[in-house]
Design a protein around this motif. Structure first.
Motif, PDB file in Angstrom:
ATOM      1  N   SER A  83       4.501  -8.120  -6.374  1.00 35.87           N
ATOM      2  CA  SER A  83       3.408  -8.075  -5.414  1.00 35.87           C
ATOM      3  C   SER A  83       2.313  -7.200  -5.988  1.00 35.87           C
ATOM      4  O   SER A  83       2.578  -6.321  -6.817  1.00 35.87           O
ATOM      5  CB  SER A  83       3.885  -7.514  -4.069  1.00 35.87           C
ATOM      6  N   HIS A 141       6.211  -4.890  -8.972  1.00 39.87           N
ATOM      7  CA  HIS A 141       4.815  -4.726  -8.556  1.00 39.87           C
ATOM      8  C   HIS A 141       3.913  -4.865  -9.778  1.00 39.87           C
ATOM      9  O   HIS A 141       4.307  -4.542 -10.906  1.00 39.87           O
ATOM     10  CB  HIS A 141       4.577  -3.346  -7.941  1.00 39.87           C
ATOM     11  N   VAL A 174       1.607 -10.530  -0.234  1.00 36.41           N
ATOM     12  CA  VAL A 174       1.746  -9.428   0.715  1.00 36.41           C
ATOM     13  C   VAL A 174       1.176  -9.822   2.072  1.00 36.41           C
ATOM     14  O   VAL A 174       0.034 -10.297   2.179  1.00 36.41           O
ATOM     15  CB  VAL A 174       1.041  -8.162   0.197  1.00 36.41           C
ATOM     16  N   ASN A 221      -4.121  -9.766  -2.918  1.00 34.61           N
ATOM     17  CA  ASN A 221      -3.355 -10.991  -3.194  1.00 34.61           C
ATOM     18  C   ASN A 221      -4.062 -11.922  -4.174  1.00 34.61           C
ATOM     19  O   ASN A 221      -3.455 -12.383  -5.153  1.00 34.61           O
ATOM     20  CB  ASN A 221      -3.028 -11.714  -1.886  1.00 34.61           C
ATOM     21  N   LYS A 232       5.931 -10.411   0.791  1.00 40.94           N
ATOM     22  CA  LYS A 232       6.329  -9.006   0.783  1.00 40.94           C
ATOM     23  C   LYS A 232       5.697  -8.323   1.995  1.00 40.94           C
ATOM     24  O   LYS A 232       4.500  -8.489   2.264  1.00 40.94           O
ATOM     25  CB  LYS A 232       5.841  -8.330  -0.499  1.00 40.94           C
TER      26      LYS A 232
END
Length: 258
Positions: free
Chosen positions: A39, A8, A70, A52, A96
């Motif tokens: 993500s 992440h 995502v 995003n 994700k």
């Protein structure tokens, strides 16, 4: 070579020191990780609309980080729009879905719709799994033509269900990161699903990669298992290339860390 399929970028609401990509790179260097799929935390826990696109400049500046876009199954119009606009950048290699934050369990109709959309883009997706939904997710994957899914966390406390999930579909893979792993879990699962179905993920920067690396070390992987689990399965599923293409100068090899 190590590819981390579960990373992440961005600040967590209960931490204050993980917002900068430099933190990702620091822990990657500490653990010998060559490439990390990330993500945006903002997209996972708050809103993909803003989260995003915020990841784009980070991916442009850090070639060792690759993007996971995502998707919230409750808003597939937004997902379709972002897939069309962000995938052409070449910076996102997968998607994700967090079942809990998005309120969309692994076996739900919304999940089936989301996987159908992602399959139309031939895009693999990392899906958060916790509890018995790991089996429900596998059933959905089996019904959606072309869906390719990595079940994150091995279902957490329901990790003994991973072999059953693997039997439900041959298009679901598994990733074992967990902050409080049970002893012997990796070896037990690996012996039942085979090394071709497991891949390394850390949940960094929420969890330090050393947690999962330690669990994998305890499983005493053979050289063949190590190659598959630590990078080759991920490279093939996410289309990342071979070891020579991926390895960055000065990064430790898996043999020095696992």
């Amino acid at each position: 070579m190590i590819i981390d399929v579960h990373g992440h970028w961005g600040p967590w609401f209960f931490h204050t020191d993980v917002a900068d990509a430099a933190v990702n790179l620091r822990v990657m260097d500490e653990c010998g990780i060559d490439v990390q799929l990330v993500s945006a935390v903002e997209a996972v826990v708050y809103d993909p609309l803003t989260g995003n696109p915020a990841l784009l400049p980070v991916l442009e500046a850090q070639p060792r980080l690759r993007g996971l876009l995502v998707v919230d199954p409750r808003d597939l119009d937004l997902a379709a729009s972002q897939l069309s606009s962000l995938l052409p950048t070449g910076l996102f290699v997968g998607a994700k879905i967090h079942t809990h934050y998005a309120g969309s369990p692994g076996g739900s109709a919304a999940m089936a719709d989301a996987l159908t959309l992602l399959a139309s883009y031939d895009l693999p997706v990392l899906v958060h799994t916790w509890g018995e939904e790991i089996v429900d997710l596998a059933d959905v994957v089996a019904r959606v033509d072309g869906a390719r899914v990595v079940a994150a966390h091995l279902g957490g406390p329901s990790w003994p269900l991973a072999p059953e999930a693997a039997r439900r579909s041959d298009r679901i893979w598994f990733e074992p990161c967990w902050s409080t792993p049970a002893p012997g879990r990796i070896r037990w699962v690996l012996d039942r699903i085979g090394p071709e179905r497991l891949m390394f993920g850390s949940d960094a920067t929420l969890i330090h990669p050393a947690v999962t690396l330690g669990a994998i070390r305890a499983a005493e992987l053979s050289p063949v298992e190590e190659e598959l689990v630590m990078w080759r399965n991920a490279a093939e599923l996410f289309g990342l290339g071979d070891a020579q293409t991926l390895r960055q100068p000065g990064i430790q090899t898996p043999s020095s860390t696992v």
